[in-house]
Design a protein around this motif. Structure first.
Motif, PDB file in Angstrom:
ATOM      1  N   ARG A   1      92.984  56.659 -20.931  1.00  0.00           N
ATOM      2  CA  ARG A   1      93.394  55.369 -21.496  1.00  0.00           C
ATOM      3  C   ARG A   1      94.908  55.320 -21.710  1.00  0.00           C
ATOM      4  N   ILE A   2      95.475  54.135 -21.489  1.00  0.00           N
ATOM      5  CA  ILE A   2      96.921  53.946 -21.608  1.00  0.00           C
ATOM      6  C   ILE A   2      97.200  52.793 -22.572  1.00  0.00           C
ATOM      7  N   PRO A   3      97.263  53.050 -23.869  1.00  0.00           N
ATOM      8  CA  PRO A   3      97.632  51.989 -24.812  1.00  0.00           C
ATOM      9  C   PRO A   3      99.136  51.731 -24.775  1.00  0.00           C
ATOM     10  N   TYR A   4      99.527  50.542 -25.239  1.00  0.00           N
ATOM     11  CA  TYR A   4     100.940  50.190 -25.356  1.00  0.00           C
ATOM     12  C   TYR A   4     101.357  50.289 -26.821  1.00  0.00           C
ATOM     13  N   GLY A   5     102.594  50.706 -27.071  1.00  0.00           N
ATOM     14  CA  GLY A   5     103.107  50.752 -28.434  1.00  0.00           C
ATOM     15  C   GLY A   5     104.537  50.244 -28.505  1.00  0.00           C
ATOM     16  N   GLY A   6     104.877  49.581 -29.592  1.00  0.00           N
ATOM     17  CA  GLY A   6     106.232  49.072 -29.776  1.00  0.00           C
ATOM     18  C   GLY A   6     106.217  47.651 -30.293  1.00  0.00           C
ATOM     19  N   SER A   7     106.313  47.493 -31.625  1.00  0.00           N
ATOM     20  CA  SER A   7     106.334  46.172 -32.272  1.00  0.00           C
ATOM     21  C   SER A   7     105.083  45.350 -31.973  1.00  0.00           C
ATOM     22  N   VAL A   8     103.918  46.035 -31.938  1.00  0.00           N
ATOM     23  CA  VAL A   8     102.652  45.322 -31.758  1.00  0.00           C
ATOM     24  C   VAL A   8     102.241  44.702 -33.091  1.00  0.00           C
ATOM     25  N   LYS A   9     101.866  43.430 -33.061  1.00  0.00           N
ATOM     26  CA  LYS A   9     101.436  42.695 -34.254  1.00  0.00           C
ATOM     27  C   LYS A   9     100.194  41.883 -33.916  1.00  0.00           C
ATOM     28  N   ALA A  10      99.557  41.369 -34.953  1.00  0.00           N
ATOM     29  CA  ALA A  10      98.376  40.532 -34.725  1.00  0.00           C
ATOM     30  C   ALA A  10      98.735  39.310 -33.891  1.00  0.00           C
ATOM     31  N   SER A  11      99.957  38.841 -34.024  1.00  0.00           N
ATOM     32  CA  SER A  11     100.367  37.624 -33.325  1.00  0.00           C
ATOM     33  C   SER A  11     100.613  37.824 -31.833  1.00  0.00           C
ATOM     34  N   ASN A  12     100.884  39.060 -31.391  1.00  0.00           N
ATOM     35  CA  ASN A  12     101.146  39.280 -29.961  1.00  0.00           C
ATOM     36  C   ASN A  12     100.129  40.215 -29.308  1.00  0.00           C
ATOM     37  N   ALA A  13      99.173  40.720 -30.089  1.00  0.00           N
ATOM     38  CA  ALA A  13      98.240  41.720 -29.572  1.00  0.00           C
ATOM     39  C   ALA A  13      97.373  41.194 -28.435  1.00  0.00           C
ATOM     40  N   ALA A  14      96.861  39.989 -28.563  1.00  0.00           N
ATOM     41  CA  ALA A  14      95.963  39.454 -27.539  1.00  0.00           C
ATOM     42  C   ALA A  14      96.660  39.368 -26.181  1.00  0.00           C
ATOM     43  N   ALA A  15      97.898  38.926 -26.174  1.00  0.00           N
ATOM     44  CA  ALA A  15      98.646  38.823 -24.920  1.00  0.00           C
ATOM     45  C   ALA A  15      98.876  40.205 -24.312  1.00  0.00           C
ATOM     46  N   ILE A  16      99.202  41.165 -25.158  1.00  0.00           N
ATOM     47  CA  ILE A  16      99.438  42.532 -24.672  1.00  0.00           C
ATOM     48  C   ILE A  16      98.145  43.141 -24.132  1.00  0.00           C
ATOM     49  N   PHE A  17      97.045  42.950 -24.861  1.00  0.00           N
ATOM     50  CA  PHE A  17      95.768  43.510 -24.427  1.00  0.00           C
ATOM     51  C   PHE A  17      95.277  42.876 -23.126  1.00  0.00           C
ATOM     52  N   GLY A  18      95.744  41.682 -22.853  1.00  0.00           N
ATOM     53  CA  GLY A  18      95.337  41.009 -21.629  1.00  0.00           C
ATOM     54  C   GLY A  18      96.089  41.479 -20.395  1.00  0.00           C
TER      55      GLY A  18
END
Length: 244
Positions: free
Chosen positions: A200-217
């Motif tokens: 698995r390759i998660p992303y990290g760096g200023s992740v917030k509830a407001s931008n998480a959905a876009a990043i996860f997509g």
């Protein structure tokens, strides 16, 4: 692939902070992703007790490369497993910069973690100047090759892409930039062997509830490694819910 959302508490948290784990349990329930909270060493045992019989796993933020030896102040991987840790973050940029950890050092720690039964979350990422020079893929690829030891596989390894310039700054790469690096990491993992194909390759760096959905997509993003936003259960739960 089931996403992993891990919270790195860094050097924050006292006994009173454990209430956030209790609150997180109530807010997430049967989450659609794997959840990890990585508190300071001092809270590991109590955190594991609070997380017992829940979907929240406990991790640590570092370990020593040796199983045991005369290293005053250091903590071995076995010492993390003993109070209940299941994961450990290794090679975070703050360790690489402030403690001068090299890729080779990270690799030995990953081996120690695997031997003790821990899943290692290896952090890789470029600086702002390296990205500006067009070297992001090259830098991350070199870190990946040298930090992943023989024997590491999808069952005991996670690779977190954390661009150094985005950690705690509020700056976030574009979705295209995230996808570019994650795709390159995926390709390199596949080149390293079949047993690493599903790491698995998660992303990290200023992740917030407001931008998480876009990043996860984004393509090849398998979760998130979260810093400050993981300290409060309500914010962290918002990120977790976006991983559904």
């Amino acid at each position: 692939m089931r996403k992993l959302v891990a919270g790195n508490w860094k050097m924050y948290g006292l006994a009173s902070s454990l209430a956030e784990i209790e609150a997180l349990k109530g807010l997430t329930g049967e989450a659609a992703c794997d959840i990890v909270v990585c508190p300071p060493f001092t809270l590991l045992e109590k955190a594991a007790e609070r997380a017992k019989d829940s979907t929240v796993a406990i991790g640590a933020q570092d370990c020593h490369r040796q199983i045991s030896d005369a290293y005053t102040g250091d903590v071995s991987a076995e010492m993390l497993v003993d109070p209940g840790a299941r994961f450990v973050i290794l090679g975070h940029s703050e360790r690489r910069v402030f403690h001068h950890e090299t890729d080779a050092m990270v690799a030995t720690k990953v081996t120690a973690a695997r031997t003790a039964g821990l899943t290692a979350i290896i952090c890789v990422g470029e600086t702002r100047s390296e990205r500006g020079d067009g070297k992001a893929i090259e830098v991350v690829g070199a870190q990946l090759r040298a930090s992943v030891p023989a024997g590491a596989s999808s069952s005991n390894l996670v690779i977190a892409y954390e661009p150094v310039w985005a950690i705690g700054t509020g700056l976030v790469p574009t979705i295209e930039q995230i996808e570019e690096i994650h795709s390159s990491i995926r390709q390199r993992l596949e080149e390293l062997g079949e047993d690493r194909r599903n790491v698995r390759i998660p992303y990290g760096g200023s992740v917030k509830a407001s931008n998480a959905a876009a990043i996860f997509g984004a393509e090849n993003v398998d979760g998130a490694l979260v810093g400050g936003a993981s300290l409060k259960a309500t914010e962290f739960a918002g990120i977790i819910s976006a991983a559904a």
